[in-house]
Design a protein around this motif. Structure first.
Motif, PDB file in Angstrom:
ATOM      1  N   ILE A  58      -2.999   6.158   5.684  1.00 61.18           N
ATOM      2  CA  ILE A  58      -2.098   5.011   5.755  1.00 61.18           C
ATOM      3  C   ILE A  58      -1.238   5.075   7.007  1.00 61.18           C
ATOM      4  N   ASP A  68      -4.352  10.762   1.846  1.00 58.09           N
ATOM      5  CA  ASP A  68      -4.009   9.341   1.752  1.00 58.09           C
ATOM      6  C   ASP A  68      -2.830   8.996   2.658  1.00 58.09           C
ATOM      7  N   ASP A  91       0.824  -1.204   0.000  1.00 54.89           N
ATOM      8  CA  ASP A  91       0.000   0.000   0.000  1.00 54.89           C
ATOM      9  C   ASP A  91       0.861   1.259   0.000  1.00 54.89           C
ATOM     10  N   THR A 135      -1.216   2.150   9.924  1.00 55.71           N
ATOM     11  CA  THR A 135      -0.021   1.353  10.199  1.00 55.71           C
ATOM     12  C   THR A 135       0.603   1.680  11.547  1.00 55.71           C
TER      13      THR A 135
END
Length: 305
Positions: free
Chosen positions: A119, A115, A59, A123
């Motif tokens: 992410i 984005d 990703d 994470t």
């Protein structure tokens, strides 16, 4: 690259792509398409080796790759249109860039920022201060000191996504049912927060005979934060009488619901049990035992207290 914040790496890389393009376009005086091609190639030469040697995940790679390619592509289109207009009108266009391409550039910058934030939050989790502002208050206080917004990862036995292992898993499940081993037992007393309590199991075969000399493990999992997961190896007790009894002292650091996976292995035979257990705690002098939500049965589903 995994040691750096995603917003930093993506932002710095995007600025580098802008800089390289305008070096090729304004300084070296290449055309828009050639500048875009050279910028994209150079970004790939820089980013791909770094991503391979500091792999974080597909990703993270995908979002970097997309923006490092979109930036020179978009700039190539904008400057290409500008050059075509100049050729058609036969003179240098003195007016600056049209507002429409500017909006597109701003849009992609905002998209990259959002984005990257999503992410990074998935994470690594939100910063504690930011989490208190953005996340709702916990419905219960059995999740530890802070709410965890970090994605804990795919479940370990998500075999629908592991096609190579699925047939083996189904075969093992069929053999387990045919074997008919019976596993019973539980806690000496209701498990308490940060208190050592013996966890005991009795393993017998289909005929009721005790199974001795087996390798028995119990894994306690915290769904909200896998960093608290703990694996215990049970030791056979009363071995002289061949009773098939196994025990281990267990202390769990968080109150509330824990999921369990028990594995009994003897030779090539493997018996798996999944279940849930609740860890109690004292609140204002009263014993509180949070109830676990019912889970879907898989292999064998038990609740142990």
């Amino acid at each position: 690259m995994s040691n750096y914040n995603l917003v930093v790496t993506l932002g710095f890389g995007s600025l580098l792509a802008f800089f390289l393009f305008f070096v090729f376009y304004k300084v070296i005086r290449w055309g828009g398409k050639m500048s875009a091609l050279a910028t994209a190639a150079l970004m790939l030469l820089i980013y791909v080796p770094l991503s391979v040697t500091h792999w974080v995940g597909i990703d993270v790679f995908a979002i970097h790759f997309a923006f490092f390619m979109m930036i020179p592509y978009g700039l190539g289109i904008i400057t290409g249109v500008h050059e075509e207009r100049r050729l058609i009108e036969g003179e240098e266009i003195k007016r600056g860039m049209h507002w429409a391409p500017g909006i597109i550039i701003v849009f992609f910058i905002l998209l990259a920022t959002v984005d990257s934030f999503i992410i990074s939050s998935a994470t690594g989790g939100l910063d504690t201060g930011l989490a208190k502002i953005l996340l709702p208050k916990a419905a219960s206080d059995d999740i530890g000191s802070n709410i965890s917004s970090q994605f804990t990862g795919a479940v370990s036995n998500d075999l629908q996504n592991k096609e190579k292992n699925f047939d083996t898993y189904v075969l093992q499940l069929q053999k387990q049912r045919e074997r008919g081993w019976r596993v019973s037992g539980g806690w000496d007393r209701s498990p308490m927060l940060n208190t050592s309590t013996n966890f005991n199991l009795i393993v017998k075969d289909r005929s009721g005979n005790a199974i001795s000399d087996a390798d028995v493990t119990a894994e306690f999992r915290r769904t909200s934060d896998m960093s608290y997961d703990q694996l215990f190896k049970l030791v056979e007790t009363d071995k002289d009488n061949n009773a098939g009894k196994y025990s281990v002292p267990v202390s769990l650091p968080l109150k509330g619901c824990w999921s369990m996976k028990i594995l009994v292995t003897k030779g090539e035979d493997i018996h798996e049990i999944k279940g849930q257990t609740e860890v109690s705690y004292i609140n204002d002098g009263k014993l509180v035992t949070p109830e676990c939500a019912e889970g879907e049965p898989d292999v064998e589903q038990k609740r142990l207290r």
